[in-house]
Design an enzyme around this catalytic site. Structure first.
Site, PDB file in Angstrom:
ATOM      1  N   GLY A  72       1.068  -1.155  -0.286  1.00  0.00           N
ATOM      2  CA  GLY A  72       0.143   0.461  -0.012  1.00  0.00           C
ATOM      3  C   GLY A  72       1.102   1.368   0.059  1.00  0.00           C
ATOM      4  N   SER A 201      -3.610  -3.816  -0.684  1.00  0.00           N
ATOM      5  CA  SER A 201      -2.381  -4.557   0.447  1.00  0.00           C
ATOM      6  C   SER A 201      -2.603  -5.878   0.038  1.00  0.00           C
ATOM      7  CB  SER A 201      -2.399  -3.608   1.473  1.00  0.00           C
ATOM      8  OG  SER A 201      -0.541  -4.383   2.030  1.00  0.00           O
ATOM      9  N   HIS A 203      -1.858  -8.473   2.469  1.00  0.00           N
ATOM     10  CA  HIS A 203      -1.692  -8.328   4.426  1.00  0.00           C
ATOM     11  C   HIS A 203      -2.350  -7.789   4.824  1.00  0.00           C
ATOM     12  CE1 HIS A 203       0.760  -4.906   6.515  1.00  0.00           C
ATOM     13  NE2 HIS A 203       0.629  -4.030   5.702  1.00  0.00           N
ATOM     14  N   CYS A 328      -0.588  12.909  22.584  1.00  0.00           N
ATOM     15  CA  CYS A 328       0.164  12.543  23.122  1.00  0.00           C
ATOM     16  C   CYS A 328       0.210  12.844  24.479  1.00  0.00           C
ATOM     17  CB  CYS A 328       1.016  13.927  22.398  1.00  0.00           C
ATOM     18  SG  CYS A 328       2.117  12.887  20.879  1.00  0.00           S
TER      19      CYS A 328
HETATM   20  N1  PLP Z   1      -2.786   2.794   3.939  1.00  0.00           N
HETATM   21  C1  PLP Z   1      -3.317   1.911   5.126  1.00  0.00           C
HETATM   22  C2  PLP Z   1      -4.901   2.815   5.243  1.00  0.00           C
HETATM   23  C3  PLP Z   1      -3.150   1.511   5.980  1.00  0.00           C
HETATM   24  O1  PLP Z   1      -3.117   0.962   7.378  1.00  0.00           O
HETATM   25  C4  PLP Z   1      -1.945   0.547   6.049  1.00  0.00           C
HETATM   26  C5  PLP Z   1      -1.149  -0.262   6.461  1.00  0.00           C
HETATM   27  O2  PLP Z   1      -0.041   0.122   7.090  1.00  0.00           O
HETATM   28  C6  PLP Z   1      -1.076   1.324   4.743  1.00  0.00           C
HETATM   29  C7  PLP Z   1      -1.822   2.392   3.886  1.00  0.00           C
HETATM   30  C8  PLP Z   1       0.589   0.662   4.395  1.00  0.00           C
HETATM   31  O3  PLP Z   1       0.460  -0.435   3.886  1.00  0.00           O
HETATM   32  P1  PLP Z   1       1.758  -1.016   3.723  1.00  0.00           P
HETATM   33  O4  PLP Z   1       1.560  -1.855   4.736  1.00  0.00           O
HETATM   34  O5  PLP Z   1       0.848  -2.033   2.881  1.00  0.00           O
HETATM   35  O6  PLP Z   1       2.647  -0.230   2.839  1.00  0.00           O
END
Ligand code: PLP
Length: 376
Positions: A72, A201, A203, A328
């Site tokens: 992603g 993505s 995973h 934070c």
């Molecule tokens: N965008 C979102 C909303 C995500 O939750 C994630 C996951 O961590 C990513 C992008 C990044 O994807 P990747 O882990 O495949 O680089």
């Protein structure tokens, strides 16, 4: 830990056994380089192209609109940097609660390529202010890209994606949506949507890590982000992650075949969890846009006290995997930019529980028991 309970499926999911089975021959007999012309290469090339068809079909897209990436993060970088470098985009409209792979890309483009970045207003639930989005689109006099995530990974908030796509069409802006949390979990039809770029993505839906895809609409194609060989028809150089791509497609195929059943099953788990939390804890809050939320994600906020501060740590000791993400100011090791944006002065403790088809009500009962031991 044998009795581990995994409630962090928005971070990553376990690999589905059938996906592993589909991948294995590509580690062994089908080892040829897909760019080679002899039969060993042709086998792996055919595997990749079949995988591309699978993803394209799910998205109601053309195969030429799918580019396989390392995940992603890369897909999102390619779309956004590509829109600037190849489509003359000068203004980007986004939100402060996007994933870091979007926000850090935007900061980079602002700093090194003088791109104007506008952030749409959000309410205290993290909902995008659509009127403000329209105001920003109307105000922008240069080529504009809107990048807004389909579902927020910390809150589960769902974007009214059709409405955003329609506004982008109306104001002739490009539209990219980070669909990493929704591809594999919700139907997505690129023809109906009018979106230029989407990402996925593997995973996040029981596929392997380190592989994903970018959907690029035929009429809004950007050129390569990684230069080298002619793989992916010149859009993404580098020898393909063949087994990863096979796994991505198999995971997507299974996810969409069982989508309705799995969705209902996971939604029932989430609702059961909410019901139990409300029954036993007077002072919890479910945060985010709960009326419009992805069924896999639940973000629970607990009042700040000594017990709550230690909660995530103690859950881990008991074998429960969940994610933190507090402001934070709570003193947490590192705050969540999402929580900081929507609840800037909160000292409450937030924990994200995220579910998959492999979770059970019995696991929720166990977690509720442990929460009661830890907090009451
Ligand atoms: N965008 C979102 C909303 C995500 O939750 C994630 C996951 O961590 C990513 C992008 C990044 O994807 P990747 O882990 O495949 O680089």
């Amino acid at each position: 830990l044998e009795n581990r309970i995994y409630f962090d499926n928005a971070a990553t999911t376990s690999l589905e056994p059938k996906v592993l089975e589909a991948m294995l021959p590509y580690f062994t007999e089908h080892f040829g380089n897909p760019s080679s012309i002899y039969s060993y290469g042709r086998d792996t090339r055919a595997g990749i192209e079949t995988a591309r068809k699978t993803i394209a079909k799910i998205l109601n897209a053309q195969t030429s609109e799918i580019i396989f990436t390392s995940g992603g993060t890369e897909a999102n970088n390619m779309a956004i940097k590509g829109a600037v470098n190849y489509l003359e985009v000068k203004t980007i409209i986004s939100s402060k609660i996007e994933h870091h792979c979007i926000l850090h890309t935007l900061e980079y483009l602002e700093k090194y390529q003088q791109i104007k970045i506008e952030y749409v207003k959000l309410d205290n639930k993290g909902k995008v202010d659509i009127e403000h989005l329209e105001f920003l689109l109307n105000q922008s006099k240069e080529k504009t890209l809107v990048t807004l995530m389909h579902a927020n990974n910390e809150l589960g908030n769902l974007l009214p994606i059709e409405k955003v796509a329609q506004l982008c069409t109306q104001y002739q802006a490009y539209f990219h949506s980070d669909t990493v949390q929704t591809f594999g979990h919700l139907p997505i039809d690129t023809q109906a949507l009018n979106v230029d770029f989407l990402s996925g993505s593997a995973h996040k839906f029981h596929g392997p890590k380190g592989v994903g895809f970018l959907y690029m609409r035929k009429k809004s194609k950007v050129q390569s982000f990684i230069h080298g060989g002619g793989q992916e028809r010149g859009y993404r150089a580098g020898t393909e992650n063949v087994y990863g791509i096979i796994g991505l497609a198999k995971a997507a195929e299974i996810a969409y075949k069982n989508l309705d059943n799995d969705k209902q099953y996971i939604l029932d788990l989430k609702n059961y969890f909410i019901q139990k939390l409300n029954l036993h804890f007077a002072d919890i809050q479910i945060i985010g846009d709960i009326e419009n939320s992805l069924y896999t994600v639940l973000n629970v906020s607990f009042p700040a006290n000594d017990k709550a501060f230690m909660l995530l740590f103690n859950l881990d000791l008991k074998g429960i995997c969940a994610s933190g993400g507090s402001a934070c100011s709570s003193g947490a090791a590192s705050g969540s930019h999402v929580i900081n944006t929507i609840m800037p002065n909160s000292d409450r403790i937030n924990i994200r529980f995220s579910f998959s088809k492999y979770n059970t009500k019995a696991e929720i009962d166990s977690v509720i028991q442990i929460l009661m031991q830890e907090l009451l």
